[in-house]
Design an enzyme around this catalytic site. Structure first.
Site, PDB file in Angstrom:
ATOM      1  N   ARG A   1      -9.885   6.699   3.963  1.00  0.00           N
ATOM      2  CA  ARG A   1      -9.024   5.521   3.314  1.00  0.00           C
ATOM      3  C   ARG A   1      -8.873   6.028   1.954  1.00  0.00           C
ATOM      4  O   ARG A   1      -7.714   5.774   1.439  1.00  0.00           O
ATOM      5  CB  ARG A   1      -9.995   4.212   3.348  1.00  0.00           C
ATOM      6  CG  ARG A   1      -9.956   3.520   4.716  1.00  0.00           C
ATOM      7  CD  ARG A   1     -11.198   2.513   4.365  1.00  0.00           C
ATOM      8  NE  ARG A   1     -10.980   1.385   3.839  1.00  0.00           N
ATOM      9  CZ  ARG A   1     -11.816   0.519   3.699  1.00  0.00           C
ATOM     10  NH1 ARG A   1     -12.995   0.687   3.656  1.00  0.00           N
ATOM     11  NH2 ARG A   1     -11.271  -0.668   2.866  1.00  0.00           N
TER      12      ARG A   1
ATOM     13  N   ARG B   1       0.909  -1.181  -0.090  1.00  0.00           N
ATOM     14  CA  ARG B   1       0.028  -0.091  -0.071  1.00  0.00           C
ATOM     15  C   ARG B   1       0.787   1.199   0.143  1.00  0.00           C
ATOM     16  O   ARG B   1       0.237   2.373  -0.197  1.00  0.00           O
ATOM     17  CB  ARG B   1      -0.757  -0.124   1.162  1.00  0.00           C
ATOM     18  CG  ARG B   1      -2.154  -0.519   0.776  1.00  0.00           C
ATOM     19  CD  ARG B   1      -3.201  -0.427   2.262  1.00  0.00           C
ATOM     20  NE  ARG B   1      -4.601  -0.519   1.880  1.00  0.00           N
ATOM     21  CZ  ARG B   1      -5.320  -1.353   1.969  1.00  0.00           C
ATOM     22  NH1 ARG B   1      -4.808  -2.537   1.616  1.00  0.00           N
ATOM     23  NH2 ARG B   1      -6.594  -1.214   1.754  1.00  0.00           N
TER      24      ARG B   1
ATOM     25  N   ARG C   1     -22.833  -0.623   0.979  1.00  0.00           N
ATOM     26  CA  ARG C   1     -22.416  -2.122   1.145  1.00  0.00           C
ATOM     27  C   ARG C   1     -22.543  -2.524   2.712  1.00  0.00           C
ATOM     28  O   ARG C   1     -22.239  -1.815   3.745  1.00  0.00           O
ATOM     29  CB  ARG C   1     -20.658  -2.076   0.889  1.00  0.00           C
ATOM     30  CG  ARG C   1     -19.984  -3.103   1.392  1.00  0.00           C
ATOM     31  CD  ARG C   1     -18.891  -3.411   0.483  1.00  0.00           C
ATOM     32  NE  ARG C   1     -17.802  -3.247   1.060  1.00  0.00           N
ATOM     33  CZ  ARG C   1     -16.484  -3.552   1.121  1.00  0.00           C
ATOM     34  NH1 ARG C   1     -16.417  -4.367  -0.145  1.00  0.00           N
ATOM     35  NH2 ARG C   1     -15.379  -3.315   1.481  1.00  0.00           N
TER      36      ARG C   1
ATOM     37  N   ARG D   1     -19.623  -2.437   7.971  1.00  0.00           N
ATOM     38  CA  ARG D   1     -18.136  -2.549   8.772  1.00  0.00           C
ATOM     39  C   ARG D   1     -17.755  -1.265   8.940  1.00  0.00           C
ATOM     40  O   ARG D   1     -18.118  -0.204   8.362  1.00  0.00           O
ATOM     41  CB  ARG D   1     -17.234  -3.162   7.346  1.00  0.00           C
ATOM     42  CG  ARG D   1     -16.807  -4.443   7.673  1.00  0.00           C
ATOM     43  CD  ARG D   1     -15.738  -4.994   6.449  1.00  0.00           C
ATOM     44  NE  ARG D   1     -14.996  -4.328   6.150  1.00  0.00           N
ATOM     45  CZ  ARG D   1     -14.265  -4.817   5.012  1.00  0.00           C
ATOM     46  NH1 ARG D   1     -14.259  -5.854   4.548  1.00  0.00           N
ATOM     47  NH2 ARG D   1     -13.393  -4.036   4.456  1.00  0.00           N
TER      48      ARG D   1
HETATM   49  P1  AMP Z   1      -8.580  -3.867   2.913  1.00  0.00           P
HETATM   50  O1  AMP Z   1      -9.663  -4.910   3.154  1.00  0.00           O
HETATM   51  O2  AMP Z   1      -7.805  -4.245   2.071  1.00  0.00           O
HETATM   52  O3  AMP Z   1      -9.671  -2.558   2.295  1.00  0.00           O
HETATM   53  O4  AMP Z   1      -8.278  -3.402   4.134  1.00  0.00           O
HETATM   54  C1  AMP Z   1      -8.815  -2.876   5.325  1.00  0.00           C
HETATM   55  C2  AMP Z   1      -7.900  -2.252   6.321  1.00  0.00           C
HETATM   56  O5  AMP Z   1      -6.691  -2.951   6.716  1.00  0.00           O
HETATM   57  C3  AMP Z   1      -7.191  -0.983   5.577  1.00  0.00           C
HETATM   58  O6  AMP Z   1      -7.900   0.207   5.602  1.00  0.00           O
HETATM   59  C4  AMP Z   1      -6.107  -0.950   6.624  1.00  0.00           C
HETATM   60  O7  AMP Z   1      -6.321  -0.131   7.945  1.00  0.00           O
HETATM   61  C5  AMP Z   1      -5.527  -2.230   6.955  1.00  0.00           C
HETATM   62  N1  AMP Z   1      -4.638  -2.664   5.999  1.00  0.00           N
HETATM   63  C6  AMP Z   1      -4.762  -3.680   5.079  1.00  0.00           C
HETATM   64  N2  AMP Z   1      -3.790  -3.838   4.202  1.00  0.00           N
HETATM   65  C7  AMP Z   1      -2.930  -3.090   4.635  1.00  0.00           C
HETATM   66  C8  AMP Z   1      -1.555  -2.753   4.311  1.00  0.00           C
HETATM   67  N3  AMP Z   1      -0.961  -3.431   3.505  1.00  0.00           N
HETATM   68  N4  AMP Z   1      -0.821  -1.848   5.185  1.00  0.00           N
HETATM   69  C9  AMP Z   1      -1.338  -1.245   6.136  1.00  0.00           C
HETATM   70  N5  AMP Z   1      -2.672  -1.534   6.442  1.00  0.00           N
HETATM   71  C10 AMP Z   1      -3.309  -2.340   5.850  1.00  0.00           C
END
Ligand code: AMP
Length: 206
Positions: A161, A84, A118, A150
């Protein structure tokens, strides 16, 4: 095949990763899911990271990387949610090499519209949205439990985000373009059309 799915939150990465995982018979690894599992299991780590996820902030690189390392297969994978930022890319580069990066591109407007509709099931994790509404409003098709939003899908958190994406993740696009492993997929299209774009590209490089 070692594949990365890049894209804004709610761009459809998870949905496409699930589809590709079945189609190509390759493990889908989602860092978001791995981190949410820590929270559900109420581990020490889960307790520490829960407030970050709820606010839409990134979990520290080293923590996410160590969770990922334990779950990343050696040969074939579809990686969703990592890297990320450029620092995470450097960490990943140390342990593997990537064949293709698919960017599922969507406008902020589309993302915010999706966030509003969602909902997910706390019991089985099923996700419902614009393209896949529950049969009965607010109720999970499988568990018959009430659906929840969520915390990180709250519109204010999604805005945060998106800001994190713009500042930290967006620079990865240029990085992967230079490495010539970048592929743009139009994430505004419906799920099936996005699938087709990705499959066609994969067939070409196989
Ligand atoms: P996602 O399901 O990929 O949208 O991730 C949900 C949340 O998990 C994100 O908003 C971050 O808080 C955390 N997260 C997921 N992947 C990462 C990553 N590679 N680095 C840091 N935080 C992460």
């Amino acid at each position: 095949m070692k594949l990365i799915l890049l894209g804004k939150p709610l761009s459809g990465k998870g949905t496409q990763a699930e589809f590709l995982s079945i189609k190509l018979n390759i493990k889908h690894v989602s860092t978001g899911e791995l981190l949410r599992t820590e929270i559900k299991r109420k581990t020490d780590l889960g307790g520490k990271i829960a407030p970050l996820l709820a606010k839409g902030k990134l979990v520290p690189d080293i923590i996410t990387f160590s969770v990922l390392k334990k779950n990343l297969p050696k040969k074939n994978f579809i990686l969703d949610g990592f890297p990320r930022n450029l620092k995470q890319e450097k960490l990943l580069e140390k342990i593997t090499n990537i064949d293709l990066v698919v960017d599922i591109a969507c406008s902020d407007r589309t993302i915010l519209k999706r966030a509003k509709s969602r909902f997910s099931c706390e019991k089985c994790g099923a996700i419902y949205g614009l393209n896949f509404p529950p049969k009965k409003k607010g109720i999970c098709n499988t568990c018959k439990k009430e659906l929840i939003r969520r915390p990180d899908d709250e519109p204010s958190t999604v805005k945060e985000r998106l800001e994190v994406y713009r500042k930290l993740t967006f620079p990865l696009i240029d990085f992967y373009k230079k490495k010539k492993i970048y592929f743009f997929a139009n994430g505004e299209k419906d799920v099936i059309k996005v699938q087709k774009q990705i499959i066609q590209k994969i067939e070409k490089i196989k």
